[in-house]
Design an enzyme around this catalytic site. Structure first.
Site, PDB file in Angstrom:
ATOM      1  N   SER A 190       0.913  -1.221   0.050  1.00 55.96           N
ATOM      2  CA  SER A 190       0.039   0.039   0.060  1.00 55.96           C
ATOM      3  C   SER A 190       0.799   1.369  -0.120  1.00 55.96           C
ATOM      4  O   SER A 190       2.015   1.053   0.284  1.00 55.96           O
ATOM      5  CB  SER A 190      -1.024   0.315   1.237  1.00 55.96           C
ATOM      6  OG  SER A 190      -1.556   1.286   1.490  1.00 55.96           O
TER       7      SER A 190
ATOM      8  N   TYR B  19      -1.938   0.059  10.102  1.00 54.14           N
ATOM      9  CA  TYR B  19      -1.982  -0.630   8.917  1.00 54.14           C
ATOM     10  C   TYR B  19      -0.855  -0.413   8.126  1.00 54.14           C
ATOM     11  O   TYR B  19      -0.088  -1.200   7.378  1.00 54.14           O
ATOM     12  CB  TYR B  19      -3.284  -0.272   8.229  1.00 54.14           C
ATOM     13  CG  TYR B  19      -3.293  -0.666   6.651  1.00 54.14           C
ATOM     14  CD1 TYR B  19      -3.905  -1.973   6.295  1.00 54.14           C
ATOM     15  CD2 TYR B  19      -2.941   0.203   5.851  1.00 54.14           C
ATOM     16  CE1 TYR B  19      -3.821  -2.370   4.946  1.00 54.14           C
ATOM     17  CE2 TYR B  19      -3.074  -0.089   4.336  1.00 54.14           C
ATOM     18  CZ  TYR B  19      -3.571  -1.266   3.913  1.00 54.14           C
ATOM     19  OH  TYR B  19      -3.768  -1.589   2.606  1.00 54.14           O
TER      20      TYR B  19
HETATM   21  N1  LIG Z   1      -8.566  -0.604  -1.729  1.00 58.18           N
HETATM   22  C1  LIG Z   1      -7.541   0.099  -1.793  1.00 58.18           C
HETATM   23  O1  LIG Z   1      -7.883   1.262  -1.866  1.00 58.18           O
HETATM   24  C2  LIG Z   1      -6.103  -0.735  -1.588  1.00 58.18           C
HETATM   25  C3  LIG Z   1      -5.079   0.436  -1.471  1.00 58.18           C
HETATM   26  C4  LIG Z   1      -3.792   0.003  -1.366  1.00 58.18           C
HETATM   27  C5  LIG Z   1      -3.553  -1.497  -0.876  1.00 58.18           C
HETATM   28  N2  LIG Z   1      -4.826  -2.406  -0.720  1.00 58.18           N
HETATM   29  C6  LIG Z   1      -4.432  -3.616  -0.554  1.00 58.18           C
HETATM   30  O2  LIG Z   1      -5.166  -4.474  -1.657  1.00 58.18           O
HETATM   31  C7  LIG Z   1      -5.332  -5.546  -0.977  1.00 58.18           C
HETATM   32  C8  LIG Z   1      -6.873  -5.942  -1.453  1.00 58.18           C
HETATM   33  O3  LIG Z   1      -7.469  -5.251  -1.033  1.00 58.18           O
HETATM   34  P1  LIG Z   1      -8.893  -4.889  -1.027  1.00 58.18           P
HETATM   35  O4  LIG Z   1      -9.346  -3.507  -1.179  1.00 58.18           O
HETATM   36  O5  LIG Z   1      -9.364  -5.558  -2.442  1.00 58.18           O
HETATM   37  O6  LIG Z   1     -10.057  -5.560   0.062  1.00 58.18           O
HETATM   38  P2  LIG Z   1     -11.433  -6.226   0.302  1.00 58.18           P
HETATM   39  O7  LIG Z   1     -11.972  -5.735  -1.062  1.00 58.18           O
HETATM   40  O8  LIG Z   1     -11.816  -5.563   1.499  1.00 58.18           O
HETATM   41  O9  LIG Z   1     -11.295  -7.826   0.118  1.00 58.18           O
HETATM   42  C9  LIG Z   1     -10.271  -8.461   0.878  1.00 58.18           C
HETATM   43  C10 LIG Z   1     -10.675  -9.692   0.614  1.00 58.18           C
HETATM   44  O10 LIG Z   1      -9.641 -10.374   1.640  1.00 58.18           O
HETATM   45  C11 LIG Z   1     -10.518 -11.568   2.368  1.00 58.18           C
HETATM   46  N3  LIG Z   1      -9.691 -11.408   3.762  1.00 58.18           N
HETATM   47  C12 LIG Z   1      -9.698 -10.348   4.512  1.00 58.18           C
HETATM   48  N4  LIG Z   1      -9.143 -10.956   5.937  1.00 58.18           N
HETATM   49  C13 LIG Z   1      -9.019 -12.237   5.560  1.00 58.18           C
HETATM   50  C14 LIG Z   1      -8.201 -13.319   6.434  1.00 58.18           C
HETATM   51  N5  LIG Z   1      -7.909 -12.801   7.796  1.00 58.18           N
HETATM   52  N6  LIG Z   1      -8.171 -14.416   5.921  1.00 58.18           N
HETATM   53  C15 LIG Z   1      -8.740 -14.691   4.699  1.00 58.18           C
HETATM   54  N7  LIG Z   1      -9.220 -13.804   3.758  1.00 58.18           N
HETATM   55  C16 LIG Z   1      -9.309 -12.607   4.327  1.00 58.18           C
HETATM   56  C17 LIG Z   1     -11.867 -10.876   2.462  1.00 58.18           C
HETATM   57  O11 LIG Z   1     -12.962 -11.798   2.577  1.00 58.18           O
HETATM   58  P3  LIG Z   1     -13.485 -12.159   4.072  1.00 58.18           P
HETATM   59  O12 LIG Z   1     -13.567 -10.704   4.597  1.00 58.18           O
HETATM   60  O13 LIG Z   1     -14.500 -12.966   3.858  1.00 58.18           O
HETATM   61  O14 LIG Z   1     -12.342 -12.816   4.826  1.00 58.18           O
HETATM   62  C18 LIG Z   1     -11.880 -10.384   0.914  1.00 58.18           C
HETATM   63  O15 LIG Z   1     -11.753 -11.316  -0.122  1.00 58.18           O
HETATM   64  C19 LIG Z   1      -5.059  -5.626   0.307  1.00 58.18           C
HETATM   65  O16 LIG Z   1      -3.764  -6.315   0.635  1.00 58.18           O
HETATM   66  C20 LIG Z   1      -5.047  -4.197   0.803  1.00 58.18           C
HETATM   67  O17 LIG Z   1      -4.090  -4.009   1.777  1.00 58.18           O
HETATM   68  C21 LIG Z   1      -6.057  -1.907  -1.102  1.00 58.18           C
END
Ligand SMILES: NC(=O)c1ccc[n+]([C@@H]2O[C@H](COP(=O)([O-])OP(=O)(O)OC[C@H]3O[C@@H](n4cnc5c(N)ncnc54)[C@H](OP(=O)(O)O)[C@@H]3O)[C@@H](O)[C@H]2O)c1
Length: 233
Positions: A134, A147
């Site tokens: 991130s 985070y």
């Molecule tokens: N969105 C952004 O703007 C952004 C920006 C920078 C970096 N990121 C990074 O990008 C990645 C994806 O983020 P996202 O925004 O796509 O997240 P998201 O939409 O909240 O999806 C997270 C996914 O991970 C699963 N998950 C969460 N905790 C888990 C655990 N302990 N064990 C197994 N599965 C788990 C969730 O399902 P369940 O809740 O059912 O487990 C879901 O499938 C992450 O590493 C995040 O830090 C995101």
């Protein structure tokens, strides 16, 4: 067919990535905690082993490893599942250590545990590790200390792995803002409809897999406009 393990594949970037790889004919092992969401996300995908569970749980990680071993080698491990911590994001002086522990267990220790457990099938394939990072790992945003510091730890862990594991590719991948549940939780009550969909980031991630540039830290925004070799130079 190549094999990938994608954690957190029921929503957001993980789901978009899993769908893209499945569309290329890859075999996948995927997870997420909520069984029904994971089943919905993968119902129409061929060659997918979907295992509900929490990446912080040792028994669940063993199930993921067993599924990978049944498929043989592991071409790509994508540590995508992540914990944001409490919403709204607290300043560090009010950050509960129990919450911080949970964030570190999910964002740092679970990815390393999977890398350790999957070293043999990764070695067999000369594989690729993608740890999803991130901008909060490198920028000091108020409220993002828990985070962000976990992602900084993940970045450093990735950099050291890259120095140690010369036969593998080890990437920290910064996707940028995406319109996902995690992003909404970081900005509760705000309209995030101007953020790009996670699908828009997948081509940059696929470039790492396809072009296998030197191990390192890559931003999706850079990969969208330049080749990985140019980004790294
Ligand atoms: N969105 C952004 O703007 C952004 C920006 C920078 C970096 N990121 C990074 O990008 C990645 C994806 O983020 P996202 O925004 O796509 O997240 P998201 O939409 O909240 O999806 C997270 C996914 O991970 C699963 N998950 C969460 N905790 C888990 C655990 N302990 N064990 C197994 N599965 C788990 C969730 O399902 P369940 O809740 O059912 O487990 C879901 O499938 C992450 O590493 C995040 O830090 C995101």
């Amino acid at each position: 067919m190549p094999v990938a393990l994608v954690t957190g594949a029921s929503r957001g970037l993980g789901r978009a990535t899993a769908r893209a790889l499945a569309g290329r004919g890859w075999s996948l092992v995927v997870d997420a905690r909520r069984d029904a969401d994971l089943a919905d996300a993968t119902a129409d995908l061929p060659r997918v082993v979907a295992i509900p569970g929490d990446v912080t749980d040792h028994g669940h990680r063993a199930d993921l490893v067993a599924a990978v071993e049944r498929l043989g080698e592991l071409d790509v491990l994508i540590n995508n599942a992540s914990a944001l911590g409490p919403s709204p994001l607290p300043p560090l002086r009010g950050c509960r250590l129990a919450d911080l522990r949970r964030v570190y267990e999910t964002n740092v220790l679970a990815p390393l545990a999977l890398i350790q457990l999957l070293a043999a099938p990764l070695d067999a394939a000369g594989g690729t590790i993608i740890n999803v990072s991130s901008d909060a790992a490198v920028e000091a945003y108020p409220g993002w200390g828990g985070y962000g510091s976990s992602k900084a730890a993940l970045d450093q862990l990735t950099a050291v792995l890259a120095a140690e594991e010369r036969e593998l590719r080890c990437y920290a991948f910064e996707p940028g803002d995406m319109r996902t549940d995690m992003h909404q939780a970081a900005f509760p009550g705000e309209d995030i409809s101007d953020r790009p969909e996670p699908e828009s980031v997948v081509p940059a991630l696929l470039r790492l897999i396809d072009e296998r540039p030197p191990s390192g830290r890559y931003r999706a925004a850079d990969l969208a406009v330049a080749s990985p070799a140019e980004v790294n130079s």
